[in-house]
Design an enzyme around this catalytic site. Structure first.
Site, PDB file in Angstrom:
ATOM      1  N   CYS A  31      -0.306   4.024   2.262  1.00  0.00           N
ATOM      2  CA  CYS A  31      -0.060   3.766   3.687  1.00  0.00           C
ATOM      3  C   CYS A  31       1.405   3.988   4.055  1.00  0.00           C
ATOM      4  CB  CYS A  31      -0.432   2.329   4.040  1.00  0.00           C
ATOM      5  SG  CYS A  31      -2.096   1.815   3.548  1.00  0.00           S
ATOM      6  N   ASP A  32       2.319   3.502   3.221  1.00  0.00           N
ATOM      7  CA  ASP A  32       3.724   3.402   3.618  1.00  0.00           C
ATOM      8  C   ASP A  32       4.693   4.219   2.771  1.00  0.00           C
ATOM      9  OD1 ASP A  32       2.971   1.538   5.601  1.00  0.00           O
ATOM     10  OD2 ASP A  32       2.982  -0.075   4.127  1.00  0.00           O
ATOM     11  N   CYS A  87       0.848  -1.203   0.000  1.00  0.00           N
ATOM     12  CA  CYS A  87       0.000   0.000   0.000  1.00  0.00           C
ATOM     13  C   CYS A  87       0.877   1.244   0.000  1.00  0.00           C
ATOM     14  CB  CYS A  87      -0.925  -0.011   1.214  1.00  0.00           C
ATOM     15  SG  CYS A  87      -1.964   1.472   1.354  1.00  0.00           S
TER      16      CYS A  87
END
Length: 307
Positions: free
Chosen positions: A137-138, A134
């Site tokens: 997300c990261d 993701c």
């Protein structure tokens, strides 16, 4: 007689526990069925910075536990059980699990979707240690660094463009000689000066010491292998919705996701789908949590006979 809940929620991720919170606060008798631990896929994230309310970020496991405790504060129950089968046309609806049968007037299906893996050795070990699924997300962990994105569809291209605004260099690896992504993305790709393509290539090995240090690519035409050093690899080759239990009962789209719009209602009255498991444009923690609230709104209408 067997106990009948107002609502049985399948899945204890952000969508499931958001629904549990709203349902319990509304006075409904609700139980969450979770196979492993609160948070679902979110629990695997070491750092979450894009969920509002946490100025320093929070890890996914802790956020999942806090969501569970918030719902249970108002009376929601949690049962750790593996769901084996469903009869959603029955009245009440029946959920068969490893811990027995649960009956509900309504069911909220929040079983989520998991990223499709590469199938390479040590993939599980390196997840979160330089290997990610993701970018939203990261990606922030890779400011000024070199990253590899594997995939060629819309999600992979969107991830590559997002990362190109953060990383010093982005290498997009695709098994074909052209992208499957919509042409709307092509102009943006051309304008991304730090984006490099590796066509006709597949990842065959993850290079690592304590954490990931690179990836070995194989040319699908020549068979020649080359090693690329990088700080992180983002896999974007699709997702797999956890909808196997629904086949034959709930309408699914071509990708296997539940065909439920913004009301979260499925084709069966009293059954709702929330979070990553349903057809939607953006699958994030915040959108799953929003789905939970919406589903309870329409579930209350159903229980009141207003559907």
């Amino acid at each position: 007689m067997a106990h009948v809940y107002d609502m049985v929620i399948i899945g204890g991720g952000p969508g499931g526990y958001s629904a549990a919170l709203y349902a319990a606060r509304a006075g409904l008798d609700v139980v969450v069925l979770e196979q492993l631990s609160a948070g679902g896929q979110m629990a695997l994230s070491h750092q979450i910075d894009n969920y509002p309310g946490f100025s320093e970020g929070i890890d996914g496991f802790t956020l999942g536990i806090q969501m569970q405790e918030g719902a249970e504060r108002f009376g929601a129950k949690t049962e750790y059980a593996e769901v084996k089968s469903l009869d959603l046309l029955a009245e009440p609806k029946r959920v068969e699990t490893s811990e027995g049968t649960f009956l509900g007037k309504t069911v909220v299906y929040a079983a989520g979707a998991g990223p499709r893996k590469l199938g390479l050795p040590e993939e599980e070990t390196l997840a979160g240690q330089g290997l990610h699924y993701c970018a939203a997300c990261d990606g922030m962990f890779y400011k000024g660094k070199t990253v590899v994105v594997i995939g060629g569809g819309n999600s992979a291209v969107a991830d590559a463009l997002l990362l190109s605004r953060l990383a010093e260099k982005v290498i997009l690896v695709h098994r074909r000689d052209s992208l499957r992504a919509d042409k709307v993305y092509h102009k943006a790709l051309e304008e991304a000066e730090n984006l490099e393509f590796r066509w006709n290539s597949v990842a065959v090995e993850l290079l690592h010491r304590e954490r990931l240090s690179g990836v070995r690519l194989k040319d699908v035409n020549s068979g020649r292998e080359t090693d690329i050093s990088c700080d992180g690899v983002f896999v974007s080759v699709g997702r797999t919705p956890n909808t196997g239990l629904l086949k034959g009962q709930i309408a699914l789209d071509a990708g296997g996701y539940v065909s439920a719009g913004e009301s979260c209602r499925t084709n069966i009255p009293g059954v709702f789908a929330v979070g990553d498991v349903r057809t939607k444009a953006l699958r994030q923690i915040v959108t799953a949590a929003a789905d939970g609230a919406v589903a309870v709104h329409y579930a209350e209408e159903y229980l009141a006979g207003l559907h």
